[in-house]
Design a protein around this motif. Structure first.
Motif, mmCIF file in Angstrom:
data_model
loop_
_atom_site.group_PDB
_atom_site.id
_atom_site.type_symbol
_atom_site.label_atom_id
_atom_site.label_comp_id
_atom_site.label_asym_id
_atom_site.label_seq_id
_atom_site.Cartn_x
_atom_site.Cartn_y
_atom_site.Cartn_z
ATOM 1 N N LEU A 31 0.821 -1.214 0.000
ATOM 2 C CA LEU A 31 0.000 0.000 0.000
ATOM 3 C C LEU A 31 0.855 1.265 0.000
ATOM 4 C CD1 LEU A 31 -2.723 -1.087 2.600
ATOM 5 C CD2 LEU A 31 -2.954 -1.007 0.114
ATOM 6 N N ILE A 32 1.876 1.280 0.850
ATOM 7 C CA ILE A 32 2.736 2.461 0.957
ATOM 8 C C ILE A 32 3.511 2.686 -0.339
ATOM 9 C CG2 ILE A 32 4.800 3.357 2.120
ATOM 10 C CD1 ILE A 32 3.676 2.096 4.710
ATOM 11 N N SER A 33 3.985 1.612 -0.942
ATOM 12 C CA SER A 33 4.732 1.735 -2.202
ATOM 13 C C SER A 33 3.848 2.281 -3.314
ATOM 14 C CB SER A 33 5.303 0.370 -2.598
ATOM 15 O OG SER A 33 6.245 -0.067 -1.657
ATOM 16 N N GLN A 34 2.616 1.781 -3.386
ATOM 17 C CA GLN A 34 1.704 2.268 -4.419
ATOM 18 C C GLN A 34 1.345 3.725 -4.191
ATOM 19 O OE1 GLN A 34 -1.488 -0.633 -4.291
ATOM 20 N NE2 GLN A 34 -0.535 -1.890 -5.875
ATOM 21 N N LEU A 35 1.045 4.096 -2.948
ATOM 22 C CA LEU A 35 0.710 5.489 -2.645
ATOM 23 C C LEU A 35 1.912 6.411 -2.853
ATOM 24 C CD1 LEU A 35 -1.467 4.987 0.578
ATOM 25 C CD2 LEU A 35 -2.266 5.651 -1.703
ATOM 26 N N GLY A 36 3.119 5.868 -2.690
ATOM 27 C CA GLY A 36 4.332 6.661 -2.878
ATOM 28 C C GLY A 36 4.813 6.705 -4.311
ATOM 29 N N GLY A 37 4.027 6.106 -5.230
ATOM 30 C CA GLY A 37 4.372 6.164 -6.645
ATOM 31 C C GLY A 37 5.411 5.149 -7.091
ATOM 32 N N MET A 38 5.647 4.123 -6.270
ATOM 33 C CA MET A 38 6.648 3.121 -6.612
ATOM 34 C C MET A 38 6.058 1.918 -7.346
ATOM 35 S SD MET A 38 9.643 4.206 -5.530
ATOM 36 C CE MET A 38 9.107 5.831 -6.100
ATOM 37 N N GLY A 39 4.753 1.895 -7.511
ATOM 38 C CA GLY A 39 4.112 0.779 -8.189
ATOM 39 C C GLY A 39 3.925 -0.418 -7.278
ATOM 40 N N THR A 57 13.586 -0.076 -3.711
ATOM 41 C CA THR A 57 13.111 0.934 -4.655
ATOM 42 C C THR A 57 13.993 2.168 -4.613
ATOM 43 O OG1 THR A 57 11.639 2.037 -3.055
ATOM 44 C CG2 THR A 57 10.746 0.157 -4.289
ATOM 45 N N GLY A 58 14.820 2.272 -3.561
ATOM 46 C CA GLY A 58 15.675 3.440 -3.380
ATOM 47 C C GLY A 58 15.046 4.521 -2.537
ATOM 48 N N ASN A 59 13.799 4.311 -2.092
ATOM 49 C CA ASN A 59 13.107 5.321 -1.291
ATOM 50 C C ASN A 59 13.187 4.930 0.181
ATOM 51 O OD1 ASN A 59 11.131 7.014 -0.027
ATOM 52 N ND2 ASN A 59 10.244 7.386 -2.042
ATOM 53 N N LYS A 60 14.141 5.520 0.903
ATOM 54 C CA LYS A 60 14.364 5.168 2.296
ATOM 55 C C LYS A 60 13.207 5.589 3.197
ATOM 56 C CE LYS A 60 19.410 5.345 1.967
ATOM 57 N NZ LYS A 60 20.656 5.964 2.490
#
Length: 222
Positions: A31-39, A57-60
């Motif tokens: 959920l967090i990855s999708q909301l953060g635009g990571m797919g 994903t590189g997003n710490k």
């Protein structure tokens, strides 16, 4: 089990088990990855839904948020056990701890394909056995930092947890919280069976390895 549940309490314990499992099943990483635009995080790196794979994903920031939310699942489920199971506290919180980790590892919403239970297990450890849980978190961080291997930190922490609970209870094998610590630790270790094989082979990827994402299989660390 090191505790007795009266038959009259079985419906309540079943409810605590179900609620805890559903809490654990919330796929925060996805959920967090999708909301953060990571797919879809399941299509990245190891394909798992945990914080380690989100970090790939590189997003710490998203990885840290996933870690906190997954740990929060463990502590919140045990809080529910404390609230609803006052008459039989140890069985209630033990069932909550085991079921919330099962929910993370085998979430109903994702076809029972979840993570490895590390963060949720650590959150449960902190709520269930605060002193031993805090030491486990320290071992997890230290193990990962020194080895540069995420799974090494996780395995070290969950091998240590039942031992720490035993020491804390003065080696009382009938200590009520030894049972859930042992079951959860065995579950987390079993979920790392592929990682253990790679550690033995010397092929387990290290944290920050640029080749990590392409070399990991679907059974990699959570």
């Amino acid at each position: 089990m090191m505790w007795h549940i009266p038959p009259s309490q079985m419906p309540l314990m079943s409810g605590i088990a179900l609620i805890s499992y559903l809490i654990g099943s919330i796929p925060f990483g996805m959920l967090i990855s999708q909301l953060g635009g990571m797919g879809d995080i399941r299509k990245i790196g190891s394909g798992n839904i945990g914080a380690t794979n989100v970090l790939r994903t590189g997003n710490k920031k998203l990885a840290a948020l996933t870690l906190l939310c997954d740990m929060g699942k463990g502590t919140f489920a045990i809080a529910c056990g404390y609230i609803f199971g006052l008459a039989n506290l140890n069985p209630a919180i033990s069932i909550a701890a085991i079921c919330v980790v099962l929910g993370h590892c085998f979430p109903i919403w994702l076809g029972f394909k979840g993570g490895k239970g590390v963060a949720t297990g650590l959150g449960a450890a902190l709520a269930l056995t605060p002193i031993s849980g805090a030491l486990c978190c320290a071992i997890w961080l230290l193990g990962a930092k020194l080895s540069k291997i995420s799974s090494m930190g996780a395995l070290s922490a969950f091998i240590a947890w039942p031992l720490l609970v035993m020491i804390e209870s003065q080696f009382d094998l009938k200590a009520p919280l030894l049972f859930p610590s042992l079951i959860i630790s065995l579950l987390v270790i079993w979920r790392h069976h592929a990682n253990i094989q790679r550690l033995m082979d010397g092929t387990e990827p290290r944290i920050g390895d640029k080749k990590e994402q392409s070399s990991l299989s679907k059974s990699s660390n959570d």
